[in-house]
Structures are given as C-alpha cells and as structure tokens.
Design a protein around this motif. Structure first.
Motif, short mmCIF file in Angstrom:
data_model
loop_
_atom_site.label_atom_id
_atom_site.label_comp_id
_atom_site.label_asym_id
_atom_site.label_seq_id
_atom_site.Cartn_x
_atom_site.Cartn_y
_atom_site.Cartn_z
N PHE A 125 3.47 4.66 20.24
CA PHE A 125 2.15 4.57 19.61
C PHE A 125 2.37 4.03 18.20
N CYS A 126 1.84 2.85 17.94
CA CYS A 126 2.09 2.22 16.64
C CYS A 126 1.11 2.76 15.59
N LYS A 127 1.65 3.43 14.57
CA LYS A 127 0.81 4.00 13.51
C LYS A 127 0.46 2.96 12.46
N GLY A 128 1.18 1.85 12.46
CA GLY A 128 0.84 0.83 11.48
C GLY A 128 1.89 -0.25 11.37
N ILE A 129 1.45 -1.39 10.86
CA ILE A 129 2.35 -2.51 10.54
C ILE A 129 2.50 -2.51 9.03
N ILE A 130 3.73 -2.41 8.56
CA ILE A 130 4.00 -2.40 7.12
C ILE A 130 4.59 -3.75 6.72
N LEU A 131 3.98 -4.40 5.74
CA LEU A 131 4.46 -5.70 5.26
C LEU A 131 5.17 -5.49 3.93
N THR A 132 6.44 -5.90 3.86
CA THR A 132 7.20 -5.66 2.62
C THR A 132 6.75 -6.58 1.49
#
Ligand SMILES: [Fe+2]
Length: 216
Positions: A48-55
């Motif tokens: 279950f993907c809680k979010g996409i984090i972009l550095t």
C-alpha cells in the motif's frame, strides 16, 4: 526496512521503494521514469503506497510521479521550496523536521539545499539509512550550477546535516551506488574538502561534454 532500487533512464537515476514486508505500506522515492516499472514492484509485493517522495525538482527524479500517483492513488510529496514547479501535482509540501511513518519506523525529512533550493534527504535513525537525492553521492557531491543551486548552501548542508551522520549510516543517492559514511569519509574527495574547510574543486564543463551526464 527493505529497500528496492530501480534504475531508470539514460541518466541512470535511482528510484527506491522502501517497505517493511510484503503486504505492508511503502513509500516510493524519486520515480523519474516510466511508472510501470515501479508500479509492477508495488503490486507484486502487494504494498500500500503511502506516498511518493521527491528529493528535488529535476525531471530525472520526478518524471514518473504524476502517472504513478494516479496508478497507485497516493499523494506526491516534496519540499515547499521546490514545489513551485509542480503546483497541482504535489499534494503535500514538506519542510525540515517533518516525519513520516513507515509501519512503525520514523522517516525524518532533512532540508539539504545546495543542488536545488528544496533538496531533501530522508533519514531513518532506526535503519541508519539516508536517501540523499542529488545532494551527495558515494564518491562526489551534486552540482550547484543549475537553477536554484548554491555552493554556499551545499557546504552548509554537508557540514550541518550530512557530516553529523555516523560511519554506520548508509547513504542511498539519486545516482550511483549506496555507500556508508565510513566509505564516504575516505573516498569522497569533494565531501572531504568541504568538511575540512576547503572549497571543492569546481568542475569545468566542456562544450563537447554531454552535460546530461552531469545533471546529477
Ligand atoms: Fe538533480
């Protein structure tokens, strides 16, 4: 923490999918390219993907984010200082000191400007890992001559954030291989120069040199 690295595109950008176990939660860090390669893994592990984090805002780290967010029905997160490029795409603006939960493990957002204004590292004290984007690699540092870059800010980020990490912390950069801080302190000359109070040698970008290679 389990870490899956997926390398994408001609710039060989690293995307990381982090999770604790199959069937649990995950975050996807820097899906720069075709979303299918990332979503296939998420589905295979029933995560279950809680979010996409972009550095940070460069396209070799963000290019697949919008389509992947739609595919996985999850929010996109990035630092508020890089957000201006992605109004409408980014759902959650991050700032220094924010934390995210990965099934009981705390992920800390550390603002490390220099390569871009809103560059971040994602740090877990429990696993002793840091996802460093293009701030620091195994054997060099991110460039600072692109829009929003600042050598002075990068020096501050290196000295005040990254050099605080112990030798056992493993960095997972946006390009190239992972390495622990013991290796970095021995082999990353640009890092060594900055923490010892020197300026790092500036790279001469030759006309005929493929600048894309140095987008990192
Ligand atoms: Fe970059």
């Amino acid at each position: 923490m389990e870490i899956k690295r997926i390398i994408g595109g001609s710039l060989m950008s690293n995307c990381y999918i982090i999770y604790q176990k199959s069937g649990g939660s995950c975050f996807v860090i820097d899906p720069g390219y075709s979303p299918k390669q990332y979503s296939d893994f998420v589905k295979e592990k029933e995560l279950f993907c809680k979010g996409i984090i972009l550095t940070h805002l460069h396209s070799d780290h963000t290019g697949g984010a919008e389509a992947l967010a739609k595919c996985l029905s999850c929010p996109v997160m990035m630092h508020e200082d890089d957000y201006f490029v992605y109004k409408g795409l980014v759902d959650i603006k991050l700032k220094d000191g924010d934390s995210l939960d990965l099934d009981g493990e705390r992920l800390e957002i550390l603002h490390t400007p220099g390569h871009t204004k809103g560059g971040i590292c994602i740090y877990s004290d429990k696993s002793k890992v840091a996802f460093t984007g293009d701030t620091i690699f195994d054997t060099d540092l991110g460039r600072t001559d692109l829009s929003g870059g600042s050598e002075d800010e990068l020096k501050r980020s290196i000295r005040q954030v990254i050099d605080k990490w112990g030798n056992d912390v493993m960095i997972y950069p946006g390009h190239d291989m992972n390495a622990n801080m013991k290796f970095v302190r021995k082999h990353n000359q640009e890092f060594i120069d900055i923490v010892s109070g020197k300026d790092r040698e500036q790279i001469e970008y030759q006309e005929e040199y493929n600048w894309n290679i140095r987008l990192k």
